[in-house]
Design an enzyme around this catalytic site. Structure first.
Site, short mmCIF file in Angstrom:
data_model
loop_
_atom_site.label_atom_id
_atom_site.label_comp_id
_atom_site.label_asym_id
_atom_site.label_seq_id
_atom_site.Cartn_x
_atom_site.Cartn_y
_atom_site.Cartn_z
N THR A 1 0.84 -1.19 0.00
CA THR A 1 0.00 0.00 0.00
C THR A 1 0.88 1.24 0.00
OG1 THR A 1 -0.16 -0.15 2.42
CG2 THR A 1 -1.94 -1.13 1.14
N ASP B 1 -5.10 -1.26 8.47
CA ASP B 1 -5.81 -2.41 9.03
C ASP B 1 -7.15 -2.62 8.34
OD1 ASP B 1 -3.76 -2.71 10.91
OD2 ASP B 1 -4.73 -1.36 12.32
#
Length: 280
Positions: free
Chosen positions: A194, A226
């Site tokens: 990411t 998360d």
């Protein structure tokens, strides 16, 4: 403040968090059946947070309750420039070092996600999951520095999906002295990197996949990673492609960053799917 001085705090809020708990809670909100293995303080089952987990339907039977200790807590200080200093109180998490593998929880699972935490405990759980031929996803997060090279290799060898932001993936590559191809050959069939506002990159046996992030005003990025993992796994475990799983994950994380707190603005499946469909 400097040593021996004090500084006023103008605003203070307490939020539910913890990397594994964020994944479990966001995943449950999206309709994924989740179970949480985490070390908590002796009074945790009397808290609003525990009630919140129960309302989401999370299986908490494998929580490691440590009497006389406090639940792990992060204290994050943010100044007027949005620069931050964080203090982490491990508290009950120290119990991981001597805890047994939660064999029953792993036995009842289709997949095991390893979040931040004790490296030895994570390795033992990854080994148990691999022995049962389960999908293992691994996100060392800010605890990457706790892994020595051997233990990092041990966990990665048992990993199916490796998650990390661009800083963490680069640190792993440097530590193991490999490139992305070499890293995949060590174990992970899928590497998900990411890159914040620049979206994400996915490396697998297929061609490299790049997914743009959904433009959103970011009030607080804490917990975005998360929630991304929860969104990705919720779709991938239901048979979706890597591309579709990543697009859905990006949509989920775009909700989280719109409000302060890791679980304050968790979307339902329908809300995340609608936003994904509008953007991609």
């Amino acid at each position: 403040p400097k040593a021996n001085f004090s500084a006023p705090i103008t605003n203070m809020k307490t939020f539910n968090g913890g990397a594994a708990a964020n994944v479990a809670c966001v995943g449950a909100k999206l309709g994924l059946k989740t179970s949480l293995v985490s070390a908590v303080g002796g009074d945790f089952k009397k808290t609003e947070y525990y009630e919140h987990m129960q309302n989401l339907g999370i299986d908490t039977d494998s929580l490691i309750v440590v009497p006389g200790e406090a639940t792990p807590t992060a204290f994050v200080m943010t100044d007027d420039n949005d620069d931050q200093i964080s203090y982490f109180y491990w508290g009950a998490a120290k119990e991981f070092a001597q805890s047994k593998v939660p064999a029953k929880a792993i036995e009842n699972a289709e997949a095991v996600h390893l979040a931040t935490g004790d490296p030895e405990f994570n390795w033992k759980c990854s080994q148990e999951a691999k022995n049962q031929d389960l999908l293992v996803s691994f996100d060392p997060g800010q605890d990457l520095g706790m892994y020595d090279t051997k233990k990092l290799v041990d966990v990665i060898e048992n990993t199916t999906i490796l998650f990390g932001n661009h800083h963490e993936i680069e640190r792993i590559l440097d530590a193991l002295e490999v490139d992305l191809t070499g890293l995949r050959q060590m174990g992970p069939k899928i590497i998900v990197k990411t890159c914040g506002a620049n979206g994400c990159e996915i490396y697998s046996s297929e061609d490299k996949i790049k997914i743009d992030a959904i433009p959103t005003e970011a009030v607080d990025p804490t917990g975005a990673g998360d929630s991304y993992r929860a969104g990705f796994l919720s779709r991938f475990l239901n048979g979706e492609t890597l591309e579709e799983s990543a697009k859905f994950a990006s949509s989920v994380s775009s909700f989280i960053i719109q409000h302060q707190g890791c679980q304050t603005n968790m979307p339902t499946f329908d809300e995340a799917f609608e936003r994904m469909s509008e953007f991609y």
